[in-house]
Write a protein that holds these residues in place. Sequence first.
Motif, mmCIF file in Angstrom:
data_model
loop_
_atom_site.group_PDB
_atom_site.id
_atom_site.type_symbol
_atom_site.label_atom_id
_atom_site.label_comp_id
_atom_site.label_asym_id
_atom_site.label_seq_id
_atom_site.Cartn_x
_atom_site.Cartn_y
_atom_site.Cartn_z
ATOM 1 N N SER A 73 -12.688 2.429 0.294
ATOM 2 C CA SER A 73 -11.728 3.318 -0.370
ATOM 3 C C SER A 73 -10.475 2.604 -0.880
ATOM 4 O O SER A 73 -10.037 2.852 -2.005
ATOM 5 C CB SER A 73 -11.324 4.463 0.569
ATOM 6 O OG SER A 73 -12.370 5.391 0.701
ATOM 7 N N PRO A 74 -9.849 1.718 -0.090
ATOM 8 C CA PRO A 74 -8.660 1.034 -0.620
ATOM 9 C C PRO A 74 -8.938 0.233 -1.885
ATOM 10 O O PRO A 74 -8.099 0.184 -2.784
ATOM 11 C CB PRO A 74 -8.245 0.114 0.540
ATOM 12 C CG PRO A 74 -8.743 0.804 1.759
ATOM 13 C CD PRO A 74 -10.041 1.410 1.343
ATOM 14 N N VAL A 75 -10.124 -0.382 -1.977
ATOM 15 C CA VAL A 75 -10.465 -1.133 -3.189
ATOM 16 C C VAL A 75 -10.607 -0.183 -4.383
ATOM 17 O O VAL A 75 -10.055 -0.433 -5.467
ATOM 18 C CB VAL A 75 -11.777 -1.925 -2.987
ATOM 19 C CG1 VAL A 75 -12.197 -2.603 -4.294
ATOM 20 C CG2 VAL A 75 -11.596 -2.971 -1.897
ATOM 21 N N ILE A 76 -11.330 0.918 -4.188
ATOM 22 C CA ILE A 76 -11.513 1.895 -5.261
ATOM 23 C C ILE A 76 -10.170 2.462 -5.692
ATOM 24 O O ILE A 76 -9.874 2.562 -6.899
ATOM 25 C CB ILE A 76 -12.440 3.033 -4.801
ATOM 26 C CG1 ILE A 76 -13.844 2.499 -4.480
ATOM 27 C CG2 ILE A 76 -12.503 4.140 -5.844
ATOM 28 C CD1 ILE A 76 -14.607 2.001 -5.667
ATOM 29 N N LEU A 77 -9.340 2.847 -4.746
ATOM 30 C CA LEU A 77 -8.050 3.459 -5.065
ATOM 31 C C LEU A 77 -7.112 2.465 -5.740
ATOM 32 O O LEU A 77 -6.320 2.848 -6.610
ATOM 33 C CB LEU A 77 -7.414 4.031 -3.799
ATOM 34 C CG LEU A 77 -8.122 5.266 -3.226
ATOM 35 C CD1 LEU A 77 -7.603 5.580 -1.831
ATOM 36 C CD2 LEU A 77 -7.943 6.459 -4.147
ATOM 37 N N THR A 78 -7.180 1.197 -5.356
ATOM 38 C CA THR A 78 -6.367 0.180 -6.026
ATOM 39 C C THR A 78 -6.772 0.041 -7.487
ATOM 40 O O THR A 78 -5.923 -0.028 -8.389
ATOM 41 C CB THR A 78 -6.506 -1.174 -5.315
ATOM 42 O OG1 THR A 78 -6.040 -1.053 -3.968
ATOM 43 C CG2 THR A 78 -5.696 -2.248 -6.032
ATOM 44 N N LEU A 79 -8.079 0.029 -7.758
ATOM 45 C CA LEU A 79 -8.566 -0.037 -9.142
ATOM 46 C C LEU A 79 -8.157 1.200 -9.929
ATOM 47 O O LEU A 79 -7.764 1.104 -11.099
ATOM 48 C CB LEU A 79 -10.086 -0.187 -9.147
ATOM 49 C CG LEU A 79 -10.638 -1.517 -8.618
ATOM 50 C CD1 LEU A 79 -12.149 -1.433 -8.454
ATOM 51 C CD2 LEU A 79 -10.266 -2.656 -9.558
ATOM 52 N N LEU A 80 -8.238 2.361 -9.303
ATOM 53 C CA LEU A 80 -7.828 3.591 -9.972
ATOM 54 C C LEU A 80 -6.336 3.578 -10.276
ATOM 55 O O LEU A 80 -5.908 3.976 -11.364
ATOM 56 C CB LEU A 80 -8.171 4.804 -9.095
ATOM 57 C CG LEU A 80 -9.640 5.189 -9.008
ATOM 58 C CD1 LEU A 80 -9.852 6.233 -7.913
ATOM 59 C CD2 LEU A 80 -10.135 5.730 -10.342
ATOM 60 N N ASP A 81 -5.566 3.112 -9.316
ATOM 61 C CA ASP A 81 -4.113 3.106 -9.489
ATOM 62 C C ASP A 81 -3.689 2.152 -10.584
ATOM 63 O O ASP A 81 -2.873 2.492 -11.447
ATOM 64 C CB ASP A 81 -3.441 2.736 -8.170
ATOM 65 C CG ASP A 81 -1.964 3.037 -8.174
ATOM 66 O OD1 ASP A 81 -1.164 2.095 -8.368
ATOM 67 O OD2 ASP A 81 -1.600 4.206 -8.012
ATOM 68 N N THR A 82 -4.233 0.934 -10.569
ATOM 69 C CA THR A 82 -3.864 -0.044 -11.595
ATOM 70 C C THR A 82 -4.432 0.333 -12.956
ATOM 71 O O THR A 82 -3.821 0.050 -13.991
ATOM 72 C CB THR A 82 -4.362 -1.448 -11.210
ATOM 73 O OG1 THR A 82 -5.775 -1.405 -10.974
ATOM 74 C CG2 THR A 82 -3.671 -1.932 -9.949
ATOM 75 N N GLY A 83 -5.573 1.002 -12.969
ATOM 76 C CA GLY A 83 -6.188 1.379 -14.239
ATOM 77 C C GLY A 83 -5.558 2.567 -14.905
ATOM 78 O O GLY A 83 -5.717 2.768 -16.119
ATOM 79 N N THR A 84 -4.821 3.378 -14.142
ATOM 80 C CA THR A 84 -4.178 4.566 -14.722
ATOM 81 C C THR A 84 -2.664 4.473 -14.729
ATOM 82 O O THR A 84 -2.001 5.383 -15.202
ATOM 83 C CB THR A 84 -4.579 5.826 -13.943
ATOM 84 O OG1 THR A 84 -4.224 5.667 -12.558
ATOM 85 C CG2 THR A 84 -6.072 6.089 -14.050
ATOM 86 N N GLY A 85 -2.086 3.373 -14.197
ATOM 87 C CA GLY A 85 -0.639 3.248 -14.108
ATOM 88 C C GLY A 85 0.015 3.065 -15.459
ATOM 89 O O GLY A 85 -0.547 2.504 -16.389
ATOM 90 N N SER A 86 1.234 3.583 -15.576
ATOM 91 C CA SER A 86 1.994 3.404 -16.809
ATOM 92 C C SER A 86 2.579 2.006 -16.847
ATOM 93 O O SER A 86 2.786 1.365 -15.830
ATOM 94 C CB SER A 86 3.126 4.439 -16.875
ATOM 95 O OG SER A 86 3.986 4.300 -15.761
ATOM 96 N N GLY A 87 2.849 1.527 -18.041
ATOM 97 C CA GLY A 87 3.393 0.197 -18.196
ATOM 98 C C GLY A 87 2.299 -0.841 -18.236
ATOM 99 O O GLY A 87 1.126 -0.553 -18.057
#
Length: 321
Positions: free
Chosen positions: A139-153
Amino acid sequence: MASMHALLSGFAPIWTLTGIGYVVGRSGLLGEQAEAVLGRFVFHVAMPAALFIMVSGARLDAFANSSMVAFGAGTALVCALGFVLARRLFGRKTADQAISSMASGYVNSANLGIPVAVQVLGDASFVAQIILFQVLLVSPVILTLLDTGTGSGSGRGVTFRRMLTMPVRNPIIMASMFGVAVSAIGLRLPTALTHSCDLLGAAAVPTALITLGLSLNGRPSATGAPSETTADSGERAEVGVAVVLKTLVQPLIAFLVGGPLLRLQLLAVVVCSALPTAQNAFIYARQYGLDTRLARNSVVASTVASMATLSFATWALGPSH
């Protein structure tokens, strides 16, 4: 016949609650925002409570064994395949690749894995290890990818800061980290706190399934994606790839890697690897504002397909064969 009855008993609550969600969605009983509100409730409230209690009461060395190595190898390879194929075949970006990866390799270990394991294997101890493995490592790997892939900037600086601050912004990871800390120091939690979290966490799975059912009505998603009626062959092919990876490739890899295991251990590894996609994939996609159709359809289709693969694995590797 007994094993088939056990499988059907495990699947029945999934279909029932998803069906209830679909009927409620068709009736409009909960309003137009029900799917979004319930999805946020699962992600921000119920699921963190369930994970905190589960991790805080678990032994952190529980998954350090040869059976978990075989299961983990299948999970890692299939998730990586799902991630790569999502870009190579379907042109997906990082966040959607993460959902494809999850749809391909993240098993429904809780509400389906536990009853199936109890009936087929005799106990759910190995499933408990799988839950811990997925919560703390996958889960932490998936969530990290989701967070970086949808983050602004953009830029390395922004991405690095988002990765550093994600644990305090993501309730799933935060709850898991608190659980790890409590387990590591051997802290005994007050009964009132554990009982409250148990009650709250018990709402996570049924609410997620109701939310999944609500989404089956084919209305436009929150991201403005077209409705289900406009789905083309490419979308169906993407779901097909995820389902094949989940229900066929993952248990096959687990079988090959786990060859040296004892027969009952190998049965546990293959059966658990053949479990369908967890509804968490749908909840994560919705929470991060992504098109939820791949996750939703993969959950439904893999749940249907896994009935055949689970039955075959039980017949081929079971002690009576």
